[in-house]
Design a protein around this motif. Structure first.
Motif, mmCIF file in Angstrom:
data_model
loop_
_atom_site.group_PDB
_atom_site.id
_atom_site.type_symbol
_atom_site.label_atom_id
_atom_site.label_comp_id
_atom_site.label_asym_id
_atom_site.label_seq_id
_atom_site.Cartn_x
_atom_site.Cartn_y
_atom_site.Cartn_z
ATOM 1 N N ASP A 34 -11.352 8.930 6.946
ATOM 2 C CA ASP A 34 -12.112 8.214 6.066
ATOM 3 C C ASP A 34 -13.561 8.676 6.307
ATOM 4 O OD1 ASP A 34 -10.005 7.033 4.766
ATOM 5 O OD2 ASP A 34 -10.430 4.929 5.622
ATOM 6 N N THR A 177 -11.812 15.541 2.747
ATOM 7 C CA THR A 177 -10.597 14.783 2.160
ATOM 8 C C THR A 177 -10.139 15.432 1.065
ATOM 9 O OG1 THR A 177 -11.975 12.606 2.426
ATOM 10 C CG2 THR A 177 -10.298 12.472 0.744
ATOM 11 N N LYS A 259 -9.581 3.714 -3.758
ATOM 12 C CA LYS A 259 -8.307 3.939 -2.716
ATOM 13 C C LYS A 259 -7.147 3.926 -3.642
ATOM 14 C CE LYS A 259 -11.030 1.531 0.944
ATOM 15 N NZ LYS A 259 -10.666 2.583 2.003
ATOM 16 N N GLU A 370 -14.391 -2.116 4.606
ATOM 17 C CA GLU A 370 -13.651 -0.749 4.496
ATOM 18 C C GLU A 370 -12.498 -1.190 3.325
ATOM 19 O OE1 GLU A 370 -11.691 1.177 7.349
ATOM 20 O OE2 GLU A 370 -10.939 2.711 6.035
#
Ligand SMILES: [Zn+2]
Length: 430
Positions: A34, A177, A259, A370
């Motif tokens: 992450d 990512t 997300k 998070e």
């Protein structure tokens, strides 16, 4: 709340998950892979007074380098060597970074070059084993390097045709990512049966069997906008709000929303790799609760519905499901799709096409978490995902839509979301 029945019944039982998170949910160190940047404190060589260095780690993926909507960092009129630092309270292992350059086509332009440096305890030194430093507009520029363990990372920019700026910086332990590869409907074999069970159950129970007739899922809102979501905050609270808290709320929404969207990026023709989330308004009982004077958001005062402040109905998607906003003072650009309804002392959560509701204390106590579990669960409802209080699909364990059984989006949640896309995408021409 005029929510759909299947969603309206969800509020009470999620209390269990909410309590568990509040007691155990202090912001944790980011999981491997992450983005570490959002846990860092940003600083810079110089920041133009109207810009914000905090923008580089606010979790908002920019739509383009000339981004006129989201906060950004810029150094105009200063040129030459400029930098931003990310500082952590604990040592991080970092082997990749991604930067998105700000370029307004005027005084702020792409840099001529850039590099990443880490703090070795007494000085900043260039990272080693660099894959290269691309300089391109309208996308993330990625670099990988030999892992460093450090509390501070610097992105140093050498100016080119103007001053320099950044819209977003990411730092990673495990590499950049990258969206999952484009593919069709290919869930893991062990999930095929439970996914089919879930879909059949939803077809039977949703909206008295009218799952396909409903036209205001989050999907419908996202595609009506062609790829962004606007929020309005219903501040159902007696607390005051600082400008910093306002910005934290926006950043939290952007981070959590991403997300879910990240589970769709590149999958089965889904066209968006990023969905910018904006907060266009706040509704309060008393304007004095909002401790800012700028006009960055619309403010709605004393418009009470359901015994709570609401953002103006003429600007709300729930009230204008045609997607036209003729009576919204700011026009369609200032409409809101979802309400984020934060209520003092409210336990659990609720979610639907109108937005998401949860406790004001829960949200603000977890604003930097998070995974904000209740918000993630309720956004799932906005995108059609069901609850699982009375049955469990075959062979799957904890997942976030089964309240209390997971704190973050799981592989089964991912494929349930993708199943909604599989069944609805033809309505958007895919
Ligand atoms: Zn629920």
């Amino acid at each position: 709340m005029n929510t759909r029945k299947a969603l309206a019944s969800t509020a009470s039982i999620l209390v269990t998950a909410g309590l568990a998170l509040v007691t155990g949910g202090a912001p944790a160190q980011a999981a491997p892979g992450d983005n570490l940047a959002w846990t860092a404190t940003p600083s810079a060589s110089y920041t133009s007074p109207w810009e914000s260095v905090a923008a580089i780690r606010d979790g908002v993926d920019p739509p383009r380098s000339n981004d006129t909507a989201n906060p950004r960092w810029g150094t105009w009129p200063n040129q030459g060597q400029q930098w931003v630092d990310l500082t952590w309270t604990a040592t991080q292992t970092i082997r990749a970074a991604e930067v998105y350059f700000f370029d307004d086509g005027g005084g702020v332009r792409l840099p001529s070059s850039w590099r990443v440096q880490s703090w070795n305890g007494s000085a900043y030194v260039d990272v080693a084993g660099v894959s290269g430093y691309p300089v391109a507009a309208d996308r993330y520029n990625s670099v990988t390097f030999t892992a460093v363990s450090t509390t501070r990372l610097r992105v140093a920019l050498q100016s080119g045709a103007g001053s320099v700026g950044l819209l977003e910086v990411k730092a990673h332990t495990n590499g950049p990512t990258t969206p999952p590869p484009t593919s069709g409907w290919n869930p893991p074999a062990n999930l095929v049966t439970p996914l089919n069970q879930v879909w059949a159950h939803q077809e039977q129970t949703y909206n008295n069997g009218n799952l396909y007739a409903f036209r205001n899922y989050g999907w419908d809102q996202l595609f009506a906008n062609r790829g962004y979501i606007n929020y309005c905050v219903r501040w159902d609270s007696s607390a005051s709000v600082t400008a910093a808290q306002r910005d934290q709320v926006h950043a939290a929404l952007a981070r959590q929303y991403r997300k879910w969207i990240a589970e769709m990026a590149g999958h089965n023709g889904f066209p968006y790799t990023d969905v910018p989330v904006r907060v266009v308004g706040w509704a309060v009982r008393d304007r004095a609760q909002l401790q800012w004077t700028d006009n960055s958001v619309d403010v709605y005062v004393g418009d009470i519905r359901e015994n709570a402040p609401q953002c103006g109905a003429p600007c709300g998607r729930f009230f204008n499901q045609s997607g036209q906003y003729p009576n919204c003072p700011g026009g369609a650009a200032r409409h809101y799709d979802h309400s984020l309804w934060l209520t003092d002392g409210f336990g659990g959560g609720a979610g639907g096409d109108w937005g998401q509701r949860m406790g004001r204390e829960y949200f603000m106590n977890n604003v930097n978490a998070e995974n904000m579990t209740i918000l993630l669960h309720e956004i799932g409802h906005t995108y059609g995902l069901d609850d699982f209080y009375d049955w469990t699909p075959s062979g799957v364990g904890g997942f976030i839509m089964r309240a209390g059984s997971a704190s973050s989006i799981t592989e089964f949640d991912r494929w349930m979301l993708r199943d909604w896309w599989r069944h609805l995408k033809n309505r958007y021409g895919y």
